[in-house]
Scaffold this active site. Structure first.
Site, mmCIF file in Angstrom:
data_model
loop_
_atom_site.group_PDB
_atom_site.id
_atom_site.type_symbol
_atom_site.label_atom_id
_atom_site.label_comp_id
_atom_site.label_asym_id
_atom_site.label_seq_id
_atom_site.Cartn_x
_atom_site.Cartn_y
_atom_site.Cartn_z
ATOM 1 N N ALA A 139 58.820 57.705 -31.014
ATOM 2 C CA ALA A 139 60.043 57.876 -30.599
ATOM 3 C C ALA A 139 61.127 56.884 -30.631
ATOM 4 C CB ALA A 139 59.681 57.704 -28.726
ATOM 5 N N HIS A 194 52.576 52.599 -36.291
ATOM 6 C CA HIS A 194 53.936 53.402 -36.576
ATOM 7 C C HIS A 194 53.695 53.619 -37.916
ATOM 8 C CE1 HIS A 194 56.409 54.192 -32.723
ATOM 9 N NE2 HIS A 194 55.699 53.013 -32.529
ATOM 10 N N ARG A 226 37.170 62.138 -45.137
ATOM 11 C CA ARG A 226 36.964 61.708 -46.633
ATOM 12 C C ARG A 226 38.200 60.843 -46.823
ATOM 13 N NH1 ARG A 226 34.725 66.893 -47.068
ATOM 14 N NH2 ARG A 226 36.689 67.961 -46.996
ATOM 15 N N ASP A 273 52.843 50.428 -22.544
ATOM 16 C CA ASP A 273 54.015 51.172 -23.297
ATOM 17 C C ASP A 273 54.797 51.755 -22.377
ATOM 18 O OD1 ASP A 273 55.596 51.736 -25.492
ATOM 19 O OD2 ASP A 273 54.197 53.178 -26.373
ATOM 20 N N GLY A 307 56.302 56.815 -24.932
ATOM 21 C CA GLY A 307 55.780 55.805 -23.827
ATOM 22 C C GLY A 307 55.554 56.283 -22.612
HETATM 23 ZN ZN LIG Z 1 56.025 50.935 -27.655
#
Ligand SMILES: [Zn+2]
Length: 388
Positions: A139, A194, A226, A273, A307
């Site tokens: 986000a 991220h 793999r 979060d 979040g």
């Molecule tokens: Zn966050």
């Protein structure tokens, strides 16, 4: 000297469970933890025989609550966060910053230090942006992501008065390995996240000093048999701790149970979060973009999860009542484990002699009835046993 004792039906330190235990607190510090019957003649100030006392919860990944966000870069917002978090048993947290122009991030870092020293402790920032992969922005606004730079990190480090505790970095982007080494050498816990890193790239990040993974499975390359990718690397290495958002939306319960079996017990960290819509009604909230909140789920207009509206007391009930995780393990994942991870465990995270008296009193349904920070009651639920 201000001294008092609390007794409870059960104390989870959380290393051990003490039935009918007593905690003595002097000037905000725990000076004794024992079984009641050992020295029963000593005066008990408060008796919570129907309750469980656990260490205060620590959230190392939280953006906001009660209508405010760390990126407001306002002292009033930080004060409101501290005040609102103790309602949920949180006694310490890492205010989490996302990607924004550097000056904005600096301003937010300065605000954290300027906030009043009351209610939940702000331990130092989790710098979640801006050194992330544009391929996995989640986000975050892609234009605000930056190529890892030691000089820019140092600008932020200085703005924070050297108080950043945790930073998320995507190990595969140019300059990341050098920055991971640099931040680690300053004592900052480095997290991989991220990220679209391959298995080998993620191993490079761990070798450089990263020891944590940000919201495991979310905003991460998927695991293939793999090409196990970053997930394979962080799950396999017993030294790496992993964050799980325990709202039953970000990660399936089965995957959570699997992760708890795979990782050493001290390497799973429950986070929220959470964003500003937490403790607020469903609706549309404006951050740097529109956040649509429906049934407590937060999404960007395109459906990307953005979040949560989770709180750690709810996460505890989810772990115990919905996933069947033992209470002792669940408490460990939101107290001792995060404290060790950001190296504050010499002061907080457990109920032991010499530690600060940051405590949560829970009823049998694991609702927070009282929150204590440094020996002071900062939250009291006047309607115990409310159903959720
Ligand atoms: Zn966050």
């Amino acid at each position: 000297m201000r001294s008092f004792s609390l007794s409870a039906g059960e104390i989870l330190t959380p290393y051990k469970k003490i039935k009918n235990g007593v905690i003595t607190i002097e000037n905000g510090i725990i000076t004794e933890v024992r079984e009641h019957r050992e020295r029963g003649n000593k005066k008990i100030s408060s008796d919570f025989s129907e309750s469980i006392i656990v260490p205060g919860f620590i959230d190392v990944h939280i953006h906001g609550i009660a209508g405010v966000d760390v990126m407001d870069a306002m002292v009033e917002s930080m004060d409101k966060m501290r005040k609102s978090l103790v309602n949920h048993g949180v006694t310490a947290f890492c205010p989490t910053l996302d990607a924004a122009p550097l000056d904005h991030i600096k301003k937010a870092l300065k605000t954290i230090n300027a906030s009043k020293r009351s209610n939940a402790r702000a331990l130092g920032a989790h710098l979640e942006g801006p050194f992330l992969s544009p391929e996995k922005p989640g986000a975050m606004i892609s234009e605000n992501l930056r190529t890892p730079s030691i000089d820019e990190f140092d600008e932020l480090w200085n703005a924070s008065k050297k108080s950043i505790k945790l930073t998320t970095i995507a190990p595969e982007v140019p300059g990341a390995i050098e920055l991971i080494k640099h931040a680690s050498s300053l004592g900052v816990t480095v997290s991989l996240g991220h990220s679209n890193a391959t298995y080998e790239e993620a191993l490079g990040g761990i070798k450089a000093g990263a020891s944590h993974a940000t919201h495991l499975f979310n905003a991460m390359r998927e695991c293939h048999h793999r090409e196990p990718g970053i997930l394979g690397a962080v799950l396999e290495d017993p030294k790496v701790s992993v964050e799980l958002i325990m709202d039953l939306v970000h990660v399936h319960p089965s995957i959570t149970r699997l992760v708890c079996k795979l990782k050493p017990k001290d390497k799973v960290i429950i986070v929220t979060d959470a964003i500003r819509a937490t403790d607020m009604p469903d609706g549309v909230y404006k951050n740097r973009y529109e956040l649509h909140v429906k049934n407590g789920e937060v999404r960007l207009p395109d459906g990307t999860l953005a979040g949560s509206t989770l709180t750690l007391d709810k996460a505890l009930r989810n772990l115990v009542f919905k996933l069947g995780i033992p209470l002792k393990d669940a408490v460990t994942m939101m107290t001792v484990n995060p404290a060790k991870d950001i190296r504050v465990d010499d002061e907080i995270g457990s109920i032991e002699v010499g530690k600060r008296a940051d405590l949560v009193i829970l009823d049998k349904n694991l609702n927070v009835t009282k929150t204590i920070v440094g020996g002071e009651i900062v939250f009291e639920n006047l309607k115990p046993n409310r159903s959720r």
